[in-house]
Design an enzyme around this catalytic site. Structure first.
Site, PDB file in Angstrom:
ATOM      1  N   THR A 163       0.810  -1.225   0.000  1.00  0.00           N
ATOM      2  CA  THR A 163       0.000   0.000   0.000  1.00  0.00           C
ATOM      3  C   THR A 163       0.840   1.270   0.000  1.00  0.00           C
ATOM      4  O   THR A 163       0.310   2.358  -0.212  1.00  0.00           O
ATOM      5  CB  THR A 163      -0.959   0.040   1.213  1.00  0.00           C
ATOM      6  OG1 THR A 163      -0.194   0.082   2.425  1.00  0.00           O
ATOM      7  CG2 THR A 163      -1.905  -1.149   1.205  1.00  0.00           C
ATOM      8  N   ASN A 164       2.146   1.129   0.221  1.00  0.00           N
ATOM      9  CA  ASN A 164       3.000   2.314   0.175  1.00  0.00           C
ATOM     10  C   ASN A 164       3.133   2.743  -1.286  1.00  0.00           C
ATOM     11  O   ASN A 164       3.394   1.924  -2.165  1.00  0.00           O
ATOM     12  CB  ASN A 164       4.371   2.026   0.789  1.00  0.00           C
ATOM     13  CG  ASN A 164       5.156   3.297   1.015  1.00  0.00           C
ATOM     14  OD1 ASN A 164       5.521   3.997   0.075  1.00  0.00           O
ATOM     15  ND2 ASN A 164       5.405   3.608   2.271  1.00  0.00           N
ATOM     16  N   GLN A 165       2.976   4.020  -1.542  1.00  0.00           N
ATOM     17  CA  GLN A 165       2.926   4.531  -2.908  1.00  0.00           C
ATOM     18  C   GLN A 165       4.294   4.978  -3.445  1.00  0.00           C
ATOM     19  O   GLN A 165       4.377   5.537  -4.534  1.00  0.00           O
ATOM     20  CB  GLN A 165       1.935   5.700  -2.957  1.00  0.00           C
ATOM     21  CG  GLN A 165       0.543   5.265  -2.560  1.00  0.00           C
ATOM     22  CD  GLN A 165      -0.384   6.433  -2.262  1.00  0.00           C
ATOM     23  OE1 GLN A 165       0.050   7.513  -1.870  1.00  0.00           O
ATOM     24  NE2 GLN A 165      -1.672   6.207  -2.454  1.00  0.00           N
TER      25      GLN A 165
ATOM     26  N   SER B 157       4.926   8.980   1.297  1.00  0.00           N
ATOM     27  CA  SER B 157       4.392   7.998   0.353  1.00  0.00           C
ATOM     28  C   SER B 157       3.531   6.950   1.045  1.00  0.00           C
ATOM     29  O   SER B 157       2.871   6.152   0.382  1.00  0.00           O
ATOM     30  CB  SER B 157       5.534   7.318  -0.405  1.00  0.00           C
ATOM     31  OG  SER B 157       6.368   6.593   0.484  1.00  0.00           O
TER      32      SER B 157
END
Length: 164
Positions: free
Chosen positions: A41-43, A142
């Protein structure tokens, strides 16, 4: 959860690095997988992919790092080690900072240092010597926990193109 002392990874930099992106400290998933920004889920990889014009999130981890090196982008964390019981930066205690001044001293082409999130900026800015000709940028984190939305984050992250 018990509080555990975590340590960061070695820097991913080269002498010709132009853009250095500094996070705070790898999260639980990243530490387990021994990969920067491993949580799905980290962008980070999508955001940085937009910056360098490559689909980093779709690549195997080793290829991501190779693409960063080719784009003259370095990656590290401002914290050498700290106590934390979750992945949240708000849980970081007893932080020991990296020697950022020593790292950047060996980067003559460095044009920009970008901090990924508020905790990284708060700790990292204190570690930097006075700099001439190097732009310092504070980025929205992020992390998916920072909920301003991907498009708003991407717009801010695209300013990093100025260093490439």
């Amino acid at each position: 959860m018990p509080v555990v002392r975590h340590a960061s990874f070695p820097p991913h930099v080269a002498p010709n690095t132009r853009l250095l992106i500094l996070g705070s400290l790898p999260g639980v998933r990243s530490l387990a997988e021994q990969q920067y920004y491993a949580h799905p889920t980290n962008q980070f990889w999508r955001l940085l992919g937009a910056v360098i014009g490559q689909p980093l999130a779709d690549l195997p981890y080793g290829d991501r790092l190779a693409a960063l090196r080719e784009a003259k982008v370095g990656l590290w964390d401002v914290i050498r080690s700290a106590e934390r019981n979750t992945s949240s930066d708000s849980q970081i205690r007893e932080a020991e900072a990296h020697d950022l001044a020593a790292l950047i001293a060996d980067m003559p082409d460095l044009r920009m240092i970008a901090f990924n999130g508020g905790k990284a900026a708060a700790i990292g800015r204190k570690q930097l010597p006075p700099l001439e000709g190097i732009t310092i940028v504070d980025l929205p984190s992020s992390s998916a926990a920072h909920t301003i939305g991907f498009a708003a984050k991407r717009d801010r992250w695209l300013t990093l193109r100025g260093a490439l």
